[in-house]
Every structure is written in structure tokens, then in C-alpha cells.
Design an enzyme around this catalytic site. Structure first.
Site, mmCIF file in Angstrom:
data_model
loop_
_atom_site.group_PDB
_atom_site.id
_atom_site.type_symbol
_atom_site.label_atom_id
_atom_site.label_comp_id
_atom_site.label_asym_id
_atom_site.label_seq_id
_atom_site.Cartn_x
_atom_site.Cartn_y
_atom_site.Cartn_z
ATOM 1 N N LYS A 184 -75.186 -42.890 65.820
ATOM 2 C CA LYS A 184 -74.032 -42.191 65.248
ATOM 3 C C LYS A 184 -73.133 -43.163 64.471
ATOM 4 C CE LYS A 184 -74.986 -38.083 66.849
ATOM 5 N NZ LYS A 184 -76.450 -38.038 66.751
HETATM 6 C C1 LIG Z 1 -75.613 -31.968 66.264
HETATM 7 C C2 LIG Z 1 -75.743 -32.703 67.563
HETATM 8 N N1 LIG Z 1 -75.135 -32.201 68.656
HETATM 9 C C3 LIG Z 1 -75.203 -32.813 69.840
HETATM 10 C C4 LIG Z 1 -75.907 -33.987 69.999
HETATM 11 C C5 LIG Z 1 -76.019 -34.593 71.361
HETATM 12 O O1 LIG Z 1 -75.348 -35.808 71.479
HETATM 13 P P1 LIG Z 1 -75.543 -36.721 72.758
HETATM 14 O O2 LIG Z 1 -76.864 -37.422 72.599
HETATM 15 O O3 LIG Z 1 -74.374 -37.667 72.724
HETATM 16 O O4 LIG Z 1 -75.531 -35.840 73.952
HETATM 17 C C6 LIG Z 1 -76.539 -34.565 68.906
HETATM 18 C C7 LIG Z 1 -77.263 -35.836 69.087
HETATM 19 O O5 LIG Z 1 -77.896 -36.392 68.299
HETATM 20 C C8 LIG Z 1 -76.476 -33.900 67.658
HETATM 21 O O6 LIG Z 1 -77.106 -34.387 66.577
#
Ligand SMILES: Cc1ncc(COP(=O)(O)O)c(C=O)c1O
Length: 380
Positions: A184
Site C-alpha cells: 500500500k
Molecule cells: C480494496 C481492498 N480492500 C481491503 C483490502 C484488505 O486489506 P488488508 O490486507 O489490510 O486486510 C485490500 C487489500 O489489498 C484491498 O485491496
């Protein structure tokens, strides 16, 4: 000349090792003073009264849904074109994800599409700010004006430094949740944050992110006398340790200065790929785009060969995303087929994300652009 261009390269240099060392030198490794300071920094950055660090977007959003009391019998609306986590969180609290299709140009749903999916059981909507630009949360809120019982929980995993018409994440929603996952724009390997303007939701999330306990470790030991904690509601374990939280402050402080580097590279790609058979997502007027991902779209019949050809040239690529309801779990559980969300299905069957990050050099980007022109365009 052959080169390797990784899909992602983080910017955390040796000074970040010192930041981990600082926490290691202290007696407190889990969520303590460092996390609290970062939460204050986030409040300032987003101009909101409350921020809570969490160990992922997913666990943070589960904590938000638990705090809102979303559970069995409830429906949560999410787009079909997103990462699975955006829908999985509804499943994880026992609710039903209700998918909506997206617009072919922005790849995000309109407020009207969301409205059409609302039923008496709808308790939350998760608008996803896909690839880095924001959907119109103010318009969504207005469309749902007669349903104040429906919470809006923004998925800001791609959109830390984004805005729309001057509005930052969290301006019109009940909560906005960020991801600090390894790729990210702001990262600590794994992590996330929740912001909210609602004091009651904030108090509830403080508990649902930590087993439902009434006081975290730092607060239990804050005074000389031990404070007993109680548990009055069910929570998950979603707090971010100081060890990781201490990687965030310099990144948050400089993220807006680094955005032009992403923007410049994204525009370079846009210029290189305009006017040929490659399809691109359109940019929304009035949006500051966080430029988290740069997807291109080719016909589904050539997508996997295109991925293979780029990989053979040493270029890291990925797919963001295949339409969520077409994945086996959701097909089997709810009987969805490819025709149910046709725009998401079509985009998901043909999309390829190219490398995009501030440290990508012009030579590296030219190498990617040439490879797309030489290997992918002739396949179309
Ligand atoms: C659009 C979106 N939502 C949620 C997430 C989930 O994030 P996390 O891995 O921090 O739980 C991601 C992860 O890549 C994502 O791309």
C-alpha cells in the site's frame, strides 16, 4: 536490454530499522504510546476527532461491523469489483454480502445502483475507492437520507491520500478504514486504521478491536493500581503493535509530497497507452487520485498470455481483481454466475496491473511500456 521491474518496491530505508529499534529498546512492544501518537497524527491528517490503529483493513472492518451490531440476518452492500476482503468482512460477522455491479468507466458503483440493492435488512454499505480514486460518498449519503440505520463504511485500502471535491475519506461516512498492507502507499507490512467522527462508534470500536475488553494493556497498567477490565460485548483481536506503528509517522508526514511521483508515472502510462486497443479506467473529475494501482484491460481471451509474456520479460504484474461473486466460495454459497455482474466480470477477466511506485525509474517504466507495446498489443 533485459531488466527486472518488480511489481512493487517499498521506500522504507535503514532509518526505519532504527524506528523498530527505538520500540525494541522500550519495555512496551504492543499497542501503547507510539500507537496513540500515530492515531493523533491520523486525526490531524484527516481532520477527524477519532482514529484507531488496527492490524489490517480486514480485522479493522470486522471490528467496525461488530461495533455497529451488524450480524446474522443483516445485509451489507459491496461492489463486485474489489478485493475479496470488502465482502468477506460481512461473511465473517455472519451477515450477507449483497453485491452491486460497477460503472464501466470508473469501475465503481453509482449511488443509484447501491440504492437499488437496499432492502429492509440492509445495515451497511461498503463503498470501495478502487485503485485510488474515491466514489462519491456525499451523494451516497444523500441517496440514503431516508435510511439513517444504514451505516457507510468506506474501503480506503487504496485511497489514503485521495480526496473528491475537496472531501477527504471519513467526511461523509460513519467510518473509513485504511490498509497498511505491504504494497500500500503507506505501509508497515501489515496494518490498518479506522477513522470516524462518531464518538459512540469510536468507544465501541476501542472494545471490538480488542476482544471486547473495557481497557487495553497500556490503560490497565497506566496507574500504580491495577484496573480490572470487563467484557460487555464480543470483539476480535485487531490492535496494531507499536513495533509496526512506529514505521508510519514519517510516511504519513510525507505522503502528499510523494503523490506527484505516482501521478507523473500514471500519466506517462496513460499517454503511452491512449489510442490503442488497451482499455484504461477513467479518472473522475474533481478527484485527487491516490494512484495506488495502474490497471490496464485487454480482451479476456489474451489476458493470461499477456501476463505470461510480461512475466517472461521480468515485469511483475498482478490482477486487481477478478469479480468477487464469480469466485468459488460466493458462487457455491449464493449461486452467482458470470452474468449477474457483467461489467465487473468483464473487467476482472481482462485486467492486468502494471508496476507503479515512486521509486520506479523512467528507464524501468519505458521498459514496461515497450513490453506492453511489443508483446501485449499485437495479441489483441
Ligand atoms: C480494496 C481492498 N480492500 C481491503 C483490502 C484488505 O486489506 P488488508 O490486507 O489490510 O486486510 C485490500 C487489500 O489489498 C484491498 O485491496
Amino acid at each position: 536490454m533485459d531488466m527486472k521491474v518488480p511489481f512493487y518496491r517499498h521506500d522504507l530505508d535503514e532509518s526505519y530499522a532504527d524506528r523498530v529499534g527505538e520500540v525494541l529498546a522500550s519495555p512496551f512492544l504492543t499497542s501503547g504510546g507510539v500507537a496513540k501518537a500515530v492515531e493523533a497524527q491520523l486525526c490531524t491528517f484527516f481532520d477527524v476527532p477519532h482514529a484507531v490503529l488496527v492490524n489490517s483493513w480486514t480485522n479493522g472492518t470486522v471490528a467496525v461491523l461488530l461495533a455497529l451490531g451488524v450480524g446474522p440476518g443483516d445485509e451489507v452492500i459491496a461492489p463486485a469489483m474489489t478485493f475479496i476482503a470488502s465482502a468477506n468482512v460481512a461473511e465473517l460477522v455472519g451477515a450477507k454480502p449483497v453485491f452491486v455491479d460497477v460503472e464501466p468507466d470508473t469501475l465503481m458503483p453509482t449511488p443509484e445502483t447501491v440504492r437499488a440493492a437496499v432492502t429492509a435488512n440492509t445495515r451497511a454499505v461498503i463503498p470501495v475507492h478502487l485503485y485510488g480514486q474515491m466514489c462519491d460518498v456525499a451523494a451516497l449519503r444523500a441517496t440514503l437520507a431516508d435510511r439513517p440505520d444504514i451505516a457507510i463504511v468506506e474501503d480506503c485500502a487504496h485511497a489514503f491520500e485521495a480526496s473528491l471535491d475537496g472531501d477527504l475519506p471519513g467526511a461523509h461516512s460513519d467510518a473509513a478504514v485504511f490498509s497498511f498492507y505491504a504494497t500500500k502507499n503507506v505501509t508497515c507490512g501489515e496494518g490498518g486504521a479506522i477513522i470516524t467522527r462518531d464518538p459512540q462508534l469510536y468507544e465501541a470500536v476501542l472494545q471490538t478491536r480488542l476482544h471486547g475488553m473495557s481497557a487495553g494493556a497500556i490503560d490497565r497498567f497506566a496507574r500504580s493500581k491495577y484496573r480490572h477490565w470487563d467484557m460487555t460485548r464480543l470483539g476480535t483481536k485487531a490492535n496494531l503493535p507499536d513495533l509496526l506503528a512506529n514505521l508510519l509517522p514519517p510516511q504519513i508526514a510525507t505522503i502528499r509530497d510523494r503523490l506527484p511521483l505516482r501521478e507523473e508515472r500514471a500519466r506517462r502510462y496513460e499517454k503511452a497507452f491512449s489510442g490503442n486497443a488497451i482499455r484504461l479506467a477513467s479518472t473522475v473529475p474533481g478527484a485527487v487520485h491516490a494512484r495506488h494501482l495502474f490497471p490496464i484491460h485487454v480482451p479476456a481471451s489474451v489476458r493470461d498470455d499477456a501476463l505470461g509474456a510480461l512475466n517472461e520479460r521480468g515485469i511483475g504484474t498482478t490482477v486487481n481483481f477478478r469479480s468477487v461473486p464469480t469466485l468459488t466460495y460466493y458462487c457455491e454459497k449464493y449461486g452467482y454466475g458470470a452474468d449477474d455482474f457483467p461489467v465487473s466480470h468483464e473487467w476482472g477477466a481482462g485486467t492486468i496491473s502494471l508496476p507503479l511506485y515512486p521509486s520506479m525509474t523512467a528507464d524501468e517504466q519505458d521498459y514496461v511500456i515497450d513490453a506492453v507495446h511489443e508483446c501485449v498489443v499485437p495479441m489483441i
